[in-house]
Scaffold this active site. Structure first.
Site, short mmCIF file in Angstrom:
data_model
loop_
_atom_site.label_atom_id
_atom_site.label_comp_id
_atom_site.label_asym_id
_atom_site.label_seq_id
_atom_site.Cartn_x
_atom_site.Cartn_y
_atom_site.Cartn_z
N HIS A 1 -5.74 -6.25 -3.13
CA HIS A 1 -6.68 -6.46 -2.02
C HIS A 1 -6.83 -7.94 -1.67
CE1 HIS A 1 -8.86 -2.34 -2.72
NE2 HIS A 1 -7.63 -2.22 -2.27
N ARG B 1 0.83 -1.21 0.00
CA ARG B 1 0.00 0.00 0.00
C ARG B 1 0.86 1.26 0.00
NH1 ARG B 1 -3.80 1.23 4.24
NH2 ARG B 1 -4.89 2.50 2.73
N HIS C 1 0.38 4.19 -2.69
CA HIS C 1 0.03 5.54 -2.24
C HIS C 1 1.13 6.53 -2.59
CE1 HIS C 1 -3.57 5.00 0.63
NE2 HIS C 1 -3.46 3.91 -0.10
N ASN D 1 -4.06 8.82 4.13
CA ASN D 1 -2.84 8.04 4.38
C ASN D 1 -2.69 7.61 5.84
OD1 ASN D 1 -1.76 7.87 1.78
ND2 ASN D 1 -0.73 9.85 1.95
#
Length: 329
Positions: free
Chosen positions: A197, A63, A67, A95
């Site tokens: 995911h 992640r 991000h 975040n």
């Protein structure tokens, strides 16, 4: 979506793809062959140690990379700590759910690299994050692939720049495609990257609208598998702490695999942005293909990760190599 909007997105996509091609020419898999030839094994040792301590390392690093790349480009700007004069990216609300193990992995890997005299201050935090991301994917059962290297660390990290740059769990297919297209990523890339995911967790407040307040006629999202919806209600009862963590893949939450797509076929996508990949006819065929063909999915995922790793890369005077990943030099 109007014609003008589609035209603008198309123009942006073409220019982004052109820039990505230029970047790809500057990045290469042997970038540190002369300066720090063992960088990948050094990083891998640290990632292995973190993985042995906690599986959270896997989704946390994955992640963090995503991000990072989607806001300022893949330049480790998300790792910068806020100062009294600057609220950094990591402190934007979008975040705050990034797990500390991701940051810790990169910081420890950077220290291990810099502990080698010939490597000290030769390897960017952005490249260390890219290597660590590949390693956590493989450690959890996913494919190993060659990582393109040569990124520099960026000079900018502002919380205000995060707004509107990351996909939301409520997005439909048009919104997802438009956001990914702005980074030179097509629909297949978006679907492949969504499969991240398959590992990790989310919090109740990110999907509670689907199990309690979907619409006046249907309190529960009708695209949700009924048994799965009941299970989610049991784990996230009304009034419960919204920060309670729920596995995003209820079947194999600790394995990077194509079960994510099989879950979508059963109405077991946790977010609207997951389930829409199956309910929308434009993406359903891809979901069905990858649900039944793990090799095809892995090939597409590696391709998408490689393209993602080229987004907004800093080279030349546009970046440097940080001594401390959490602070500008």
């Amino acid at each position: 979506m109007g014609r003008l909007q589609i035209l603008i997105i198309s123009i942006l996509s073409i220019s982004t793809i052109f820039m990505a091609d230029l970047v790809a020419a500057q990045l290469n898999t042997n970038f540190y062959a002369q300066t720090c030839p063992n960088v990948e094994s050094i990083v891998r040792n640290v990632v292995n140690q973190k993985f042995q301590q906690t599986f959270v390392t896997v989704p946390a690093v994955l992640r963090l990379f995503f991000h990072d790349c989607f806001v300022e480009g893949c330049d480790a700007s998300v790792i910068i700590a806020s100062t009294p004069g600057n609220k950094a990216e990591k402190d934007h609300p979008d975040n705050l759910s990034l797990a500390g193990d991701g940051f810790d992995t990169v910081i420890k890997a950077k220290a291990a690299v810099d502990a080698i005299a010939s490597c000290k201050n030769k390897v960017s935090c952005a490249d260390i994050l890219a290597i660590a991301t590949r390693d956590v994917i493989q450690l959890s059962g996913g494919p190993r692939y060659a990582v393109e290297l040569g990124r520099l660390d960026g000079f900018t990290s502002k919380a205000s720049n995060v707004e509107g740059k990351l996909p939301k769990p409520t997005f439909n297919l048009d919104q997802l495609n438009a956001m990914f297209a702005s980074h030179g990523l097509n629909q297949a890339d978006m679907i492949a990257l969504s499969a991240a995911h398959t590992v990790g967790f989310s919090h109740c407040n990110k999907f509670s609208n689907r199990i309690y307040n979907f619409s006046p006629k249907n309190p529960v999202d009708p695209t949700l598998n009924k048994a799965y919806a009941a299970q989610l209600q049991q784990m996230c009862p009304k009034g419960v702490d919204p920060r309670i963590a729920i596995n995003m893949d209820p079947i194999t939450p600790r394995v990077f695999d194509n079960i994510y797509f099989q879950n979508l076929q059963k109405g077991m996508g946790l977010f609207t942005s997951d389930q829409v990949l199956f309910t929308d006819q434009r993406s359903k065929g891809t979901v069905n293909l990858w649900a039944s063909n793990s090799k095809a999915f892995e090939t597409a995922f590696v391709n998408a990760m490689t393209k993602l790793g080229r987004v907004g890369v800093k080279t030349g005077k546009n970046g440097n190599i940080r001594r401390d990943c959490g602070a500008f030099n």
